[in-house]
Each structure stands twice: as C-alpha cells, then as structure tokens.
Scaffold this active site. Sequence first.
Site, PDB file in Angstrom:
ATOM      1  N   HIS A  55     -41.902 -17.062 -29.560  1.00  0.00           N
ATOM      2  CA  HIS A  55     -42.990 -17.371 -28.637  1.00  0.00           C
ATOM      3  C   HIS A  55     -43.482 -16.096 -27.939  1.00  0.00           C
ATOM      4  O   HIS A  55     -44.626 -16.046 -27.476  1.00  0.00           O
ATOM      5  CB  HIS A  55     -42.529 -18.382 -27.582  1.00  0.00           C
ATOM      6  CG  HIS A  55     -42.252 -19.743 -28.136  1.00  0.00           C
ATOM      7  ND1 HIS A  55     -41.034 -20.071 -28.678  1.00  0.00           N
ATOM      8  CD2 HIS A  55     -43.035 -20.837 -28.236  1.00  0.00           C
ATOM      9  CE1 HIS A  55     -41.079 -21.336 -29.090  1.00  0.00           C
ATOM     10  NE2 HIS A  55     -42.276 -21.814 -28.836  1.00  0.00           N
TER      11      HIS A  55
ATOM     12  N   ASP B  83     -46.095 -22.445 -37.596  1.00  0.00           N
ATOM     13  CA  ASP B  83     -45.744 -22.659 -36.199  1.00  0.00           C
ATOM     14  C   ASP B  83     -47.000 -22.348 -35.382  1.00  0.00           C
ATOM     15  O   ASP B  83     -48.007 -21.876 -35.916  1.00  0.00           O
ATOM     16  CB  ASP B  83     -44.560 -21.762 -35.818  1.00  0.00           C
ATOM     17  CG  ASP B  83     -43.717 -22.340 -34.688  1.00  0.00           C
ATOM     18  OD1 ASP B  83     -44.216 -23.212 -33.954  1.00  0.00           O
ATOM     19  OD2 ASP B  83     -42.559 -21.908 -34.525  1.00  0.00           O
TER      20      ASP B  83
END
Length: 337
Positions: A183, A256
């Site tokens: 992330h 993702d």
Amino acid sequence: MNLRQKINQLFIVGYGGDDFSKNTIFTELLRENLGGVIFFTQNIISKEQFCKNVDGIKKLAKTPLFLSIDQEGGRVERTENIHGGKKYLSAKYAAEKGMDFVKKQSEEIADELISYGLNMNFSPDLDVNTNPKNPIIGERAYSDKPDEAAKFGICVFKTYQEKGIIPVGKHFAGHGDTSTDSHLEMPVLNLSKDEMKNTHLKPFVEAINNGIDAIMASHVYYSCYDDEPIPASLSQNILTNLLRNELKFEGLVLSDDMVMGAVCEKDPSIIYSKALKAGINTFLYRNSDEKLLSILDNIERNAKKDEELSRVINYSYEKVIELKNKYSLLLNKEVSK
C-alpha cells in the site's frame, strides 16, 4: 459494446462517502458500462443505508456489475459500522479453530454479503506467511505452511462458490514473505524459483486445480521472474508465462488496487496498457475521480493505434462476461461479445 464501453467493463471502482449518488463521475460510469464496484467501510453505515445504495447502483448500471468487497474477517472487514466492530476472525485464528469453523464462518460471511446484494468477495488470502515480521499479511494468511494455507483456502472459496459468491484468491504470486507494505511502496522478494514453487505458489496451484474463478495479482516485485523491477501486476512473465501458460489458469485475473503506493506513482499513460498486455483482465481502482477518467481516455487512445492492446482488451472483456455469465449476473440482459 463500443471500445470505451468494453474498457469501462474492465474496471471495478469505488466511491467516497455513504451516498453513491453524490459522485457524478461514478454515476456516469455506471451508465457507461462500468464493470463493477468495490465497497469500503466508509460506504457502509447501516444495513438499511447500504442495501439502499446497492439497490440504487444496480438500477443505474447499464450492465450488471461485480459488486465486491474485501471481507476476509478480522483485520480486513468492511462492516464494522453495522456490527459495532469486528464480527469474524482473521484467517490465522479461524484456522486454529479447525476446518469446520472456517467453513461455518465462510458460510456466514457469504450469507451476509448476499443479504446486501453483493456477489464478489476478495477472499481467500492464499499467501503463505513465512515472514513473522510481514507488515501487511500476518494473521490474514491461514498458515505459514503451504499445504495448510491451500487446504483452508480451498475450503473458503468452495464455500463461497456454493453460495453464489465469486471468490478471488490473492495475492499472486505470494505476498507472505515480504517485509514492506505494498500500500506504501513496492515490496521486493528475492527468492529462487524453487522457493516460490515449493512454498508460495502451492496454495495458488491447488486453488487453480480445484476451480477457483478469479485471482488477484500482487504489486510485489519477484526478482526470480523479472530482471526489471516491476510488480507482478505488470509482469508478462508472471501473469502470462507463469499463471496462464504454466499453471493453466483460465479464470479472471485482477490487479490489486491501482492507487496503492507500489504503482500509483508510475506513469498512468504506460502502466495500464502494459498491465493489460501482461495479462491483467480487470483493474481495481478505489476512486471515482478525474484521474480515473484520464486513465480511461488514455487506454482508449492507445487502443485505437495499438492492435495488440485492442486485442487484449477484447480478450479481457470476454473473460469478464464469461465470469458474469457463469454466476448468472447477466440473466436476460443482452450483452454481446
């Protein structure tokens, strides 16, 4: 479907806040053949409010949607506002209670998602958590042993399939040995191909052999597959040569979230076309914003002058429609290839 509508069908996007109708970009995308929606905690305040939003989204959409969520349990659970906190156990702690417990919890999760009108869950996590200091996987993995991770993962996705929820196994080719959070930045995994095959690929291989419908590619760089430091989500060696050709996966390949730090700083005029050519069929993108519209415009421009890109867009579109048909999402809708 025209080219732009096919491209839109390859995106699962989110929206901010608890009322989708306030985001005009999102609502326009729904009218223009958006492929799916991903819901986050901020979108879910109460069951009544959420069901009303899901119903409104369905009514506005040109084509039936993948209505998706990250509902793994524990650390990754989006319904805290409904339940006043976490309702389910993370994968590790669920697995410690045994297979019967994991199956029962998966049934409860599936039933809950169905009650909201959803049809896709980004679960199970098929990572093998071999790094105890892993900042992003940890208890989200069922085990640090590949056979155990595979066994529980298969139980979970089979249960979802039985209930009519589309399961998505993640994060290919394995996020369990990383030491950084994708992330925030792109993790680098310096393992040999033998180490990957004997450990991190095993749950994915078993899931593929048992008929999983969709797999999410990680934003992790695997140095044994690519000399160039690129994430799996942009790697033809991983998505086409390994996942499609070697492991014989025939389902849907998703990225993702494309706003994650591992990829969001890369040039969007390049990476989306590169990802499609590498083997991504569907992109996750949590924001409905001007940047997303620019990305869609760019893919369309590139496809009009790039025959290979146009071909892979058509292929990915067919993969999306194939999966929607399998789960009867399209019903009597006329959706042509």
